[in-house]
Motif scaffolding. Structure first.
Motif, PDB file in Angstrom:
ATOM      1  N   GLN A  56      -6.902  17.362  20.585  1.00  0.00           N
ATOM      2  CA  GLN A  56      -6.577  18.735  20.219  1.00  0.00           C
ATOM      3  C   GLN A  56      -5.698  18.756  18.974  1.00  0.00           C
ATOM      4  OE1 GLN A  56      -3.993  21.429  22.761  1.00  0.00           O
ATOM      5  NE2 GLN A  56      -6.040  22.265  23.188  1.00  0.00           N
ATOM      6  N   ALA A  57      -5.948  19.739  18.119  1.00  0.00           N
ATOM      7  CA  ALA A  57      -5.155  19.911  16.903  1.00  0.00           C
ATOM      8  C   ALA A  57      -4.897  21.402  16.689  1.00  0.00           C
ATOM      9  CB  ALA A  57      -5.887  19.340  15.699  1.00  0.00           C
ATOM     10  N   THR A  58      -3.696  21.700  16.225  1.00  0.00           N
ATOM     11  CA  THR A  58      -3.345  23.078  15.884  1.00  0.00           C
ATOM     12  C   THR A  58      -2.989  23.112  14.408  1.00  0.00           C
ATOM     13  OG1 THR A  58      -2.521  23.509  18.098  1.00  0.00           O
ATOM     14  CG2 THR A  58      -1.754  24.985  16.360  1.00  0.00           C
ATOM     15  N   GLY A  59      -3.544  24.087  13.705  1.00  0.00           N
ATOM     16  CA  GLY A  59      -3.267  24.174  12.283  1.00  0.00           C
ATOM     17  C   GLY A  59      -3.813  25.432  11.658  1.00  0.00           C
ATOM     18  N   VAL A  60      -3.848  25.424  10.333  1.00  0.00           N
ATOM     19  CA  VAL A  60      -4.303  26.576   9.560  1.00  0.00           C
ATOM     20  C   VAL A  60      -5.619  26.218   8.871  1.00  0.00           C
ATOM     21  CG1 VAL A  60      -3.742  28.127   7.657  1.00  0.00           C
ATOM     22  CG2 VAL A  60      -1.941  27.355   9.216  1.00  0.00           C
ATOM     23  N   VAL A  61      -6.598  27.110   8.997  1.00  0.00           N
ATOM     24  CA  VAL A  61      -7.897  26.920   8.353  1.00  0.00           C
ATOM     25  C   VAL A  61      -7.718  27.029   6.846  1.00  0.00           C
ATOM     26  CG1 VAL A  61     -10.242  27.813   8.100  1.00  0.00           C
ATOM     27  CG2 VAL A  61      -9.129  27.820  10.352  1.00  0.00           C
ATOM     28  N   LYS A  62      -8.169  26.018   6.115  1.00  0.00           N
ATOM     29  CA  LYS A  62      -8.068  26.018   4.661  1.00  0.00           C
ATOM     30  C   LYS A  62      -9.391  26.374   4.001  1.00  0.00           C
ATOM     31  CE  LYS A  62      -3.792  25.123   4.233  1.00  0.00           C
ATOM     32  NZ  LYS A  62      -2.927  26.133   3.655  1.00  0.00           N
ATOM     33  N   ALA A  63     -10.499  25.971   4.628  1.00  0.00           N
ATOM     34  CA  ALA A  63     -11.824  26.269   4.064  1.00  0.00           C
ATOM     35  C   ALA A  63     -12.869  26.229   5.170  1.00  0.00           C
ATOM     36  CB  ALA A  63     -12.174  25.274   2.965  1.00  0.00           C
ATOM     37  N   VAL A  64     -13.885  27.051   4.999  1.00  0.00           N
ATOM     38  CA  VAL A  64     -15.015  27.077   5.918  1.00  0.00           C
ATOM     39  C   VAL A  64     -16.283  26.960   5.092  1.00  0.00           C
ATOM     40  CG1 VAL A  64     -16.255  28.452   7.633  1.00  0.00           C
ATOM     41  CG2 VAL A  64     -13.760  28.556   7.534  1.00  0.00           C
ATOM     42  N   ASP A  65     -17.160  26.039   5.479  1.00  0.00           N
ATOM     43  CA  ASP A  65     -18.434  25.865   4.780  1.00  0.00           C
ATOM     44  C   ASP A  65     -19.551  25.940   5.816  1.00  0.00           C
ATOM     45  OD1 ASP A  65     -20.731  25.011   3.411  1.00  0.00           O
ATOM     46  OD2 ASP A  65     -19.584  23.628   2.140  1.00  0.00           O
ATOM     47  N   THR A  66     -20.128  27.138   5.960  1.00  0.00           N
ATOM     48  CA  THR A  66     -21.177  27.325   6.959  1.00  0.00           C
ATOM     49  C   THR A  66     -22.465  26.606   6.588  1.00  0.00           C
ATOM     50  OG1 THR A  66     -21.795  29.422   5.937  1.00  0.00           O
ATOM     51  CG2 THR A  66     -20.242  29.512   7.775  1.00  0.00           C
ATOM     52  N   VAL A  67     -22.680  26.392   5.293  1.00  0.00           N
ATOM     53  CA  VAL A  67     -23.890  25.685   4.854  1.00  0.00           C
ATOM     54  C   VAL A  67     -23.827  24.210   5.275  1.00  0.00           C
ATOM     55  CG1 VAL A  67     -25.258  24.963   2.859  1.00  0.00           C
ATOM     56  CG2 VAL A  67     -24.274  27.264   2.931  1.00  0.00           C
ATOM     57  N   LYS A  68     -22.689  23.571   5.034  1.00  0.00           N
ATOM     58  CA  LYS A  68     -22.514  22.173   5.429  1.00  0.00           C
ATOM     59  C   LYS A  68     -22.145  22.029   6.902  1.00  0.00           C
ATOM     60  CE  LYS A  68     -21.055  20.304   0.960  1.00  0.00           C
ATOM     61  NZ  LYS A  68     -19.940  19.664   0.226  1.00  0.00           N
ATOM     62  N   GLY A  69     -21.711  23.131   7.517  1.00  0.00           N
ATOM     63  CA  GLY A  69     -21.314  23.084   8.921  1.00  0.00           C
ATOM     64  C   GLY A  69     -19.970  22.418   9.115  1.00  0.00           C
ATOM     65  N   THR A  70     -18.987  22.736   8.238  1.00  0.00           N
ATOM     66  CA  THR A  70     -17.679  22.101   8.314  1.00  0.00           C
ATOM     67  C   THR A  70     -16.547  23.117   8.206  1.00  0.00           C
ATOM     68  OG1 THR A  70     -17.583  21.713   5.919  1.00  0.00           O
ATOM     69  CG2 THR A  70     -18.526  19.946   7.288  1.00  0.00           C
ATOM     70  N   VAL A  71     -15.381  22.703   8.692  1.00  0.00           N
ATOM     71  CA  VAL A  71     -14.154  23.471   8.528  1.00  0.00           C
ATOM     72  C   VAL A  71     -13.065  22.489   8.094  1.00  0.00           C
ATOM     73  CG1 VAL A  71     -13.488  23.262  10.976  1.00  0.00           C
ATOM     74  CG2 VAL A  71     -12.533  25.095   9.568  1.00  0.00           C
ATOM     75  N   THR A  72     -12.251  22.902   7.129  1.00  0.00           N
ATOM     76  CA  THR A  72     -11.123  22.091   6.690  1.00  0.00           C
ATOM     77  C   THR A  72      -9.866  22.702   7.283  1.00  0.00           C
ATOM     78  OG1 THR A  72     -12.275  21.525   4.659  1.00  0.00           O
ATOM     79  CG2 THR A  72      -9.898  21.162   4.693  1.00  0.00           C
ATOM     80  N   LEU A  73      -9.099  21.871   7.954  1.00  0.00           N
ATOM     81  CA  LEU A  73      -7.939  22.342   8.699  1.00  0.00           C
ATOM     82  C   LEU A  73      -6.701  21.542   8.305  1.00  0.00           C
ATOM     83  CD1 LEU A  73      -7.174  24.212  11.163  1.00  0.00           C
ATOM     84  CD2 LEU A  73      -7.560  22.218  12.600  1.00  0.00           C
ATOM     85  N   ALA A  74      -5.617  22.242   7.973  1.00  0.00           N
ATOM     86  CA  ALA A  74      -4.314  21.601   7.760  1.00  0.00           C
ATOM     87  C   ALA A  74      -3.645  21.620   9.129  1.00  0.00           C
ATOM     88  CB  ALA A  74      -3.497  22.372   6.735  1.00  0.00           C
ATOM     89  N   HIS A  75      -3.696  20.485   9.826  1.00  0.00           N
ATOM     90  CA  HIS A  75      -3.232  20.450  11.215  1.00  0.00           C
ATOM     91  C   HIS A  75      -1.968  19.617  11.382  1.00  0.00           C
ATOM     92  CE1 HIS A  75      -4.654  16.329  11.977  1.00  0.00           C
ATOM     93  NE2 HIS A  75      -5.762  16.666  11.323  1.00  0.00           N
ATOM     94  N   GLY A  76      -1.313  19.861  12.501  1.00  0.00           N
ATOM     95  CA  GLY A  76      -0.136  19.090  12.869  1.00  0.00           C
ATOM     96  C   GLY A  76      -0.546  17.741  13.434  1.00  0.00           C
ATOM     97  N   PRO A  77       0.429  16.984  13.927  1.00  0.00           N
ATOM     98  CA  PRO A  77       0.130  15.661  14.499  1.00  0.00           C
ATOM     99  C   PRO A  77      -0.828  15.750  15.684  1.00  0.00           C
ATOM    100  CG  PRO A  77       2.501  15.974  14.229  1.00  0.00           C
ATOM    101  CD  PRO A  77       1.860  17.299  13.969  1.00  0.00           C
ATOM    102  N   VAL A  78      -1.652  14.720  15.819  1.00  0.00           N
ATOM    103  CA  VAL A  78      -2.554  14.598  16.970  1.00  0.00           C
ATOM    104  C   VAL A  78      -2.069  13.386  17.754  1.00  0.00           C
ATOM    105  CG1 VAL A  78      -4.931  14.286  17.750  1.00  0.00           C
ATOM    106  CG2 VAL A  78      -4.468  15.623  15.680  1.00  0.00           C
ATOM    107  N   LYS A  79      -1.343  13.641  18.838  1.00  0.00           N
ATOM    108  CA  LYS A  79      -0.701  12.561  19.598  1.00  0.00           C
ATOM    109  C   LYS A  79      -1.695  11.578  20.191  1.00  0.00           C
ATOM    110  CE  LYS A  79       3.388  15.216  20.723  1.00  0.00           C
ATOM    111  NZ  LYS A  79       4.223  15.810  21.762  1.00  0.00           N
TER     112      LYS A  79
END
Length: 124
Positions: A56-79
């Motif tokens: 699980q990761a919590t963060g802020v969405v930086k970019a969404v690319d529906t064509v490539k099917g990706t999301v870029t997320l600036a997230h906190g630590p993933v323990k």
């Protein structure tokens, strides 16, 4: 080297190699005496039946690319992965998740590793 000495050396090496092969090598001798029927096999990694860990990761969405099917997320630590906070791109296979992913929106995602990709399995 004399021919008889060379022949003796070859025979000695051949005999030790054959003995090693008959014993099954190091792996067999380590398992000697183990009852394989009594060993639980459900934890063995066979590739297709191994359970996939969910992270699980919590963060802020930086970019969404529906064509490539990706999301870029600036997230906190993933323990669970010992990851520090970072910005990275995740694969989004379920297109309905894009409704919840908008630039600058704070989200919590669950994700799994599939091959070389980290794939979003839920968005909150």
């Amino acid at each position: 080297m004399k021919p008889t000495a060379a022949l003796s050396l070859i025979l000695a090496l051949s005999a030790s190699g054959a003995a090693f092969a008959q014993s099954g090598g190091a792996k067999t001798t380590e398992m000697k005496g183990m009852d394989m029927k009594a060993m639980p096999m459900d934890n063995m990694n066979s590739g297709s039946t191994a359970k996939t860990a969910t992270h699980q990761a919590t963060g802020v969405v930086k970019a969404v690319d529906t064509v490539k099917g990706t999301v870029t997320l600036a997230h906190g630590p993933v323990k669970t992965l010992n990851w520090p906070a970072m910005t990275m791109t995740f694969t989004v296979k379920d297109k309905m998740f894009f409704d919840k992913l908008a630039a600058d929106k704070k989200v919590t995602i669950d994700f799994v590793k599939q091959g070389a990709d980290y794939v979003v399995t839920s968005v909150k």
